[in-house]
Write a protein that holds these residues in place. Structure first.
Motif, PDB file in Angstrom:
ATOM      1  N   SER A 216       0.828  -1.198   0.000  1.00 21.50           N
ATOM      2  CA  SER A 216       0.000   0.000   0.000  1.00 21.50           C
ATOM      3  C   SER A 216       0.867   1.254   0.000  1.00 21.50           C
ATOM      4  O   SER A 216       2.049   1.210   0.367  1.00 21.50           O
ATOM      5  CB  SER A 216      -0.903   0.007   1.227  1.00 21.50           C
ATOM      6  OG  SER A 216      -0.164   0.339   2.395  1.00 21.50           O
ATOM      7  N   PRO A 217       0.287   2.408  -0.388  1.00 21.86           N
ATOM      8  CA  PRO A 217       0.990   3.672  -0.128  1.00 21.86           C
ATOM      9  C   PRO A 217       1.162   3.841   1.377  1.00 21.86           C
ATOM     10  O   PRO A 217       0.460   3.196   2.168  1.00 21.86           O
ATOM     11  CB  PRO A 217       0.037   4.731  -0.695  1.00 21.86           C
ATOM     12  CG  PRO A 217      -0.921   3.986  -1.566  1.00 21.86           C
ATOM     13  CD  PRO A 217      -1.021   2.606  -1.012  1.00 21.86           C
ATOM     14  N   ARG A 218       2.093   4.664   1.785  1.00 21.18           N
ATOM     15  CA  ARG A 218       2.310   4.902   3.210  1.00 21.18           C
ATOM     16  C   ARG A 218       1.070   5.522   3.832  1.00 21.18           C
ATOM     17  O   ARG A 218       0.550   6.532   3.348  1.00 21.18           O
ATOM     18  CB  ARG A 218       3.523   5.798   3.416  1.00 21.18           C
ATOM     19  CG  ARG A 218       3.887   6.002   4.891  1.00 21.18           C
ATOM     20  CD  ARG A 218       5.209   6.721   5.026  1.00 21.18           C
ATOM     21  NE  ARG A 218       6.305   5.910   4.507  1.00 21.18           N
ATOM     22  CZ  ARG A 218       6.934   4.987   5.217  1.00 21.18           C
ATOM     23  NH1 ARG A 218       6.574   4.737   6.463  1.00 21.18           N
ATOM     24  NH2 ARG A 218       7.919   4.293   4.682  1.00 21.18           N
ATOM     25  N   ILE A 219       0.576   4.877   4.868  1.00 20.97           N
ATOM     26  CA  ILE A 219      -0.583   5.352   5.607  1.00 20.97           C
ATOM     27  C   ILE A 219      -0.075   5.794   6.971  1.00 20.97           C
ATOM     28  O   ILE A 219       0.283   4.963   7.804  1.00 20.97           O
ATOM     29  CB  ILE A 219      -1.650   4.259   5.758  1.00 20.97           C
ATOM     30  CG1 ILE A 219      -2.037   3.698   4.383  1.00 20.97           C
ATOM     31  CG2 ILE A 219      -2.868   4.777   6.497  1.00 20.97           C
ATOM     32  CD1 ILE A 219      -2.870   2.451   4.446  1.00 20.97           C
ATOM     33  N   ALA A 220      -0.013   7.107   7.205  1.00 18.91           N
ATOM     34  CA  ALA A 220       0.670   7.641   8.382  1.00 18.91           C
ATOM     35  C   ALA A 220       2.110   7.138   8.324  1.00 18.91           C
ATOM     36  O   ALA A 220       2.851   7.472   7.403  1.00 18.91           O
ATOM     37  CB  ALA A 220      -0.044   7.247   9.668  1.00 18.91           C
ATOM     38  N   SER A 221       2.525   6.292   9.253  1.00 19.34           N
ATOM     39  CA  SER A 221       3.895   5.765   9.229  1.00 19.34           C
ATOM     40  C   SER A 221       3.942   4.309   8.797  1.00 19.34           C
ATOM     41  O   SER A 221       4.989   3.675   8.896  1.00 19.34           O
ATOM     42  CB  SER A 221       4.514   5.885  10.630  1.00 19.34           C
ATOM     43  OG  SER A 221       3.775   5.095  11.554  1.00 19.34           O
ATOM     44  N   MET A 222       2.821   3.777   8.287  1.00 20.99           N
ATOM     45  CA  MET A 222       2.726   2.332   8.048  1.00 20.99           C
ATOM     46  C   MET A 222       2.563   1.991   6.573  1.00 20.99           C
ATOM     47  O   MET A 222       2.016   2.774   5.799  1.00 20.99           O
ATOM     48  CB  MET A 222       1.535   1.768   8.829  1.00 20.99           C
ATOM     49  CG  MET A 222       1.599   1.969  10.324  1.00 20.99           C
ATOM     50  SD  MET A 222       0.122   1.353  11.175  1.00 20.99           S
ATOM     51  CE  MET A 222      -1.115   2.494  10.549  1.00 20.99           C
ATOM     52  N   VAL A 223       3.060   0.795   6.221  1.00 23.62           N
ATOM     53  CA  VAL A 223       2.828   0.203   4.904  1.00 23.62           C
ATOM     54  C   VAL A 223       2.237  -1.184   5.118  1.00 23.62           C
ATOM     55  O   VAL A 223       2.816  -2.015   5.833  1.00 23.62           O
ATOM     56  CB  VAL A 223       4.125   0.107   4.088  1.00 23.62           C
ATOM     57  CG1 VAL A 223       3.882  -0.669   2.797  1.00 23.62           C
ATOM     58  CG2 VAL A 223       4.673   1.491   3.773  1.00 23.62           C
ATOM     59  N   LEU A 224       1.078  -1.435   4.512  1.00 23.85           N
ATOM     60  CA  LEU A 224       0.418  -2.732   4.580  1.00 23.85           C
ATOM     61  C   LEU A 224       0.722  -3.510   3.310  1.00 23.85           C
ATOM     62  O   LEU A 224       0.611  -2.969   2.203  1.00 23.85           O
ATOM     63  CB  LEU A 224      -1.090  -2.559   4.746  1.00 23.85           C
ATOM     64  CG  LEU A 224      -1.929  -3.840   4.749  1.00 23.85           C
ATOM     65  CD1 LEU A 224      -1.618  -4.672   5.984  1.00 23.85           C
ATOM     66  CD2 LEU A 224      -3.415  -3.505   4.675  1.00 23.85           C
ATOM     67  N   SER A 225       1.086  -4.781   3.466  1.00 20.43           N
ATOM     68  CA  SER A 225       1.449  -5.615   2.320  1.00 20.43           C
ATOM     69  C   SER A 225       0.670  -6.919   2.359  1.00 20.43           C
ATOM     70  O   SER A 225       0.436  -7.476   3.432  1.00 20.43           O
ATOM     71  CB  SER A 225       2.951  -5.929   2.327  1.00 20.43           C
ATOM     72  OG  SER A 225       3.729  -4.760   2.387  1.00 20.43           O
ATOM     73  N   ILE A 226       0.270  -7.404   1.180  1.00 20.66           N
ATOM     74  CA  ILE A 226      -0.362  -8.716   1.049  1.00 20.66           C
ATOM     75  C   ILE A 226       0.258  -9.421  -0.154  1.00 20.66           C
ATOM     76  O   ILE A 226       0.690  -8.783  -1.114  1.00 20.66           O
ATOM     77  CB  ILE A 226      -1.896  -8.624   0.886  1.00 20.66           C
ATOM     78  CG1 ILE A 226      -2.263  -7.772  -0.336  1.00 20.66           C
ATOM     79  CG2 ILE A 226      -2.545  -8.070   2.139  1.00 20.66           C
ATOM     80  CD1 ILE A 226      -3.763  -7.761  -0.646  1.00 20.66           C
ATOM     81  N   SER A 227       0.342 -10.746  -0.089  1.00 19.42           N
ATOM     82  CA  SER A 227       0.894 -11.501  -1.205  1.00 19.42           C
ATOM     83  C   SER A 227       0.286 -12.885  -1.235  1.00 19.42           C
ATOM     84  O   SER A 227      -0.165 -13.411  -0.221  1.00 19.42           O
ATOM     85  CB  SER A 227       2.423 -11.602  -1.091  1.00 19.42           C
ATOM     86  OG  SER A 227       2.799 -12.352   0.047  1.00 19.42           O
ATOM     87  N   THR A 228       0.291 -13.487  -2.424  1.00 21.08           N
ATOM     88  CA  THR A 228      -0.136 -14.875  -2.573  1.00 21.08           C
ATOM     89  C   THR A 228       0.688 -15.510  -3.676  1.00 21.08           C
ATOM     90  O   THR A 228       1.037 -14.868  -4.676  1.00 21.08           O
ATOM     91  CB  THR A 228      -1.637 -14.967  -2.906  1.00 21.08           C
ATOM     92  OG1 THR A 228      -2.031 -16.344  -2.962  1.00 21.08           O
ATOM     93  CG2 THR A 228      -1.963 -14.302  -4.225  1.00 21.08           C
ATOM     94  N   GLY A 229       1.059 -16.781  -3.455  1.00 20.58           N
ATOM     95  CA  GLY A 229       1.884 -17.459  -4.438  1.00 20.58           C
ATOM     96  C   GLY A 229       2.100 -18.898  -4.050  1.00 20.58           C
ATOM     97  O   GLY A 229       1.276 -19.497  -3.356  1.00 20.58           O
ATOM     98  N   HIS A 230       3.216 -19.474  -4.481  1.00 23.53           N
ATOM     99  CA  HIS A 230       3.510 -20.860  -4.140  1.00 23.53           C
ATOM    100  C   HIS A 230       5.012 -21.093  -4.090  1.00 23.53           C
ATOM    101  O   HIS A 230       5.796 -20.369  -4.689  1.00 23.53           O
ATOM    102  CB  HIS A 230       2.859 -21.826  -5.145  1.00 23.53           C
ATOM    103  CG  HIS A 230       3.385 -21.673  -6.548  1.00 23.53           C
ATOM    104  ND1 HIS A 230       2.817 -20.837  -7.477  1.00 23.53           N
ATOM    105  CD2 HIS A 230       4.451 -22.245  -7.170  1.00 23.53           C
ATOM    106  CE1 HIS A 230       3.483 -20.902  -8.615  1.00 23.53           C
ATOM    107  NE2 HIS A 230       4.485 -21.740  -8.463  1.00 23.53           N
ATOM    108  N   GLY A 231       5.389 -22.104  -3.325  1.00 15.52           N
ATOM    109  CA  GLY A 231       6.785 -22.521  -3.225  1.00 15.52           C
ATOM    110  C   GLY A 231       6.847 -24.023  -3.230  1.00 15.52           C
ATOM    111  O   GLY A 231       5.817 -24.708  -3.402  1.00 15.52           O
TER     112      GLY A 231
END
Length: 424
Positions: A216-231
């Motif tokens: 995500s763009p910086r929200i206040a001092s935070m960055v939220l991240s999400i991911s999906t994939g495989h290994g």
């Protein structure tokens, strides 16, 4: 005169026709070599026979030798696209060597193969690389990560603990009556064999893998991240989903970093037409959750880092019923504290303690206590030295028949490391 990196960038860009805005290229990497002195009691049969001290010339896997090439190009106002390829190139990895394998052929490690687009609405990355929660448990202001890294097994991970002579087993007859104590034999020593990697781990939300990730763009001092994939796991392909939150903020007296992460990796059998486990009640999901924080006091350079990460996975039917699988753990816990002192950008010191509980079986603990120093006269060069002591304890455990109960005792492992890292 321009730097070699700048000259290479100009040469590459001159060969590429760019319709609007010139691309920016980055080519670089590092070499990180070290010498490890180890006192570990390693011996034939893991029972303490033979030499107990060794020297190793290694590539330091805390921050391994690697090479990268990347490029970015502005698409429009606030929009940028780019790509990054990073490959590890090293011999004698510090987490793989042992007395029987002091020289290991060089190898290539695919670290990152990414393409991304960065917009005012966030960043989307596709390819092989870090998941959304990766490194959430490793935030650190100490500046000593090259020698005192959060995952203690990267230096000496393949070294075995020596079983003490005081190890013993208790024997029972078919009726459960105690019949006496005996010493371990070779086979039973192997069943109680443990390495540093097998005793302590920081559970870093799966390794790099193929995924699509949104930051995500910086929200206040935070960055939220999400991911999906495989290994690729030991039983076949895993689907991996992660959520991460990272923040850097000003606090009274200095600044703080915070990382939080949660991941689910679904285990699968190698055969597509078979369920993960014959018992439908066994949950195939591996859940990892936790985080870390680091505080830096600006006036003095003192800093403190804390981490707590849990790893939860149901036992499979084989693990529940195997002769030597009794008391295996379903929840492992990693805890860590580091106290640092960084009076300037040139010097960094730390002392640290970490432990993993129930890594393999219930009622066991792998721990490390150590210290490190890093001298950085320039941004391109680091000299470092550190020492640590690994300990391992395992409570009494019994085979599934109850006829034999083991009480292993282990000698400590001491690792002293010194080396240099050159960045280019």
């Amino acid at each position: 005169m321009g730097s070699p990196k700048s000259i290479l960038a100009v040469a590459v860009s001159s060969l590429i026709a760019v319709p609007a805005v010139a691309a920016e290229f980055d080519v670089g990497g590092q070499v990180n070599r070290a010498v490890m002195f180890v006192e570990d009691g390693y011996a034939a049969g893991y029972l303490g026979v033979g030499s107990s001290t060794e020297f190793y010339h290694v590539d330091n896997r805390n921050s391994p030798t690697r090479f990268h090439v990347g490029g970015t190009q502005r698409l429009m106002e606030g929009w940028t696209a780019g790509a990054l390829v990073e490959v590890g190139v090293f011999s004698n990895p510090s987490n793989d060597v042992d007395p029987a394998n002091k020289s290991i052929d060089g190898e290539f490690d695919q670290r990152i193969t990414d393409a991304f687009i960065d917009t005012p609405y966030g960043k989307i990355t596709v390819g092989r690389g870090e998941g959304a929660a990766y490194n959430a448990g490793r935030v650190d202001y100490s500046g000593t990560g090259v020698v005192s890294f959060r995952n203690p097994s990267y230096l000496g991970g393949n070294l075995n603990y020596e079983l003490k002579d005081s190890s013993y087993k208790r024997k029972f007859d078919a009726n459960g009556n105690f019949t006496g104590t005996e010493a371990f034999d070779l086979q039973e020593g192997d069943n109680n064999r443990t390495t540093i990697s097998g005793s302590i781990r920081d559970f870093n939300f799966e390794n790099r893998h193929d995924r699509i990730r949104y930051d995500s763009p910086r929200i206040a001092s935070m960055v939220l991240s999400i991911s999906t994939g495989h290994g690729t796991g030991s039983e076949g392909h895993e689907s991996i989903s992660q959520v991460g939150l990272k923040s850097g903020l000003r606090v009274p007296g200095g600044r703080m970093l915070v990382g939080l992460g949660y991941s689910i990796a679904t285990r699968n059998r190698g055969e597509l037409d078979q369920r993960f486990d014959p018992d439908s009640g066994v949950n195939p999901d591996i859940k990892t959750y936790g985080g870390s924080m680091s505080y830096f006091h600006s006036a003095t350079g003192f800093n403190v880092s804390l981490a707590a990460v849990n790893y939860k996975a149901d036992l499979t039917t084989d693990e529940k019923t195997g002769t030597f699988s009794s008391t295996r753990s379903e929840l492992s816990q990693f805890r860590y504290i580091k106290l640092g002192y960084r009076p300037s950008r040139h010097h960094a010191f730390d002392i640290h303690y970490g432990e993993t509980r129930d890594r393999n079986k219930d009622d066991e603990k792998g721990s490390v206590i150590g210290a490190g120093y890093v001298w950085s006269p320039t941004e391109m060069f680091d000299l470092y030295a550190g020492a640590k002591i690994h300990s391992f304890e395992r409570g009494e455990w019994c085979t599934s028949s109850g006829r034999t109960c083991y009480n292993p005792k282990y000698e400590d492992i001491t690792v002293v490391t010194t080396g240099g890292r050159v960045k280019f």
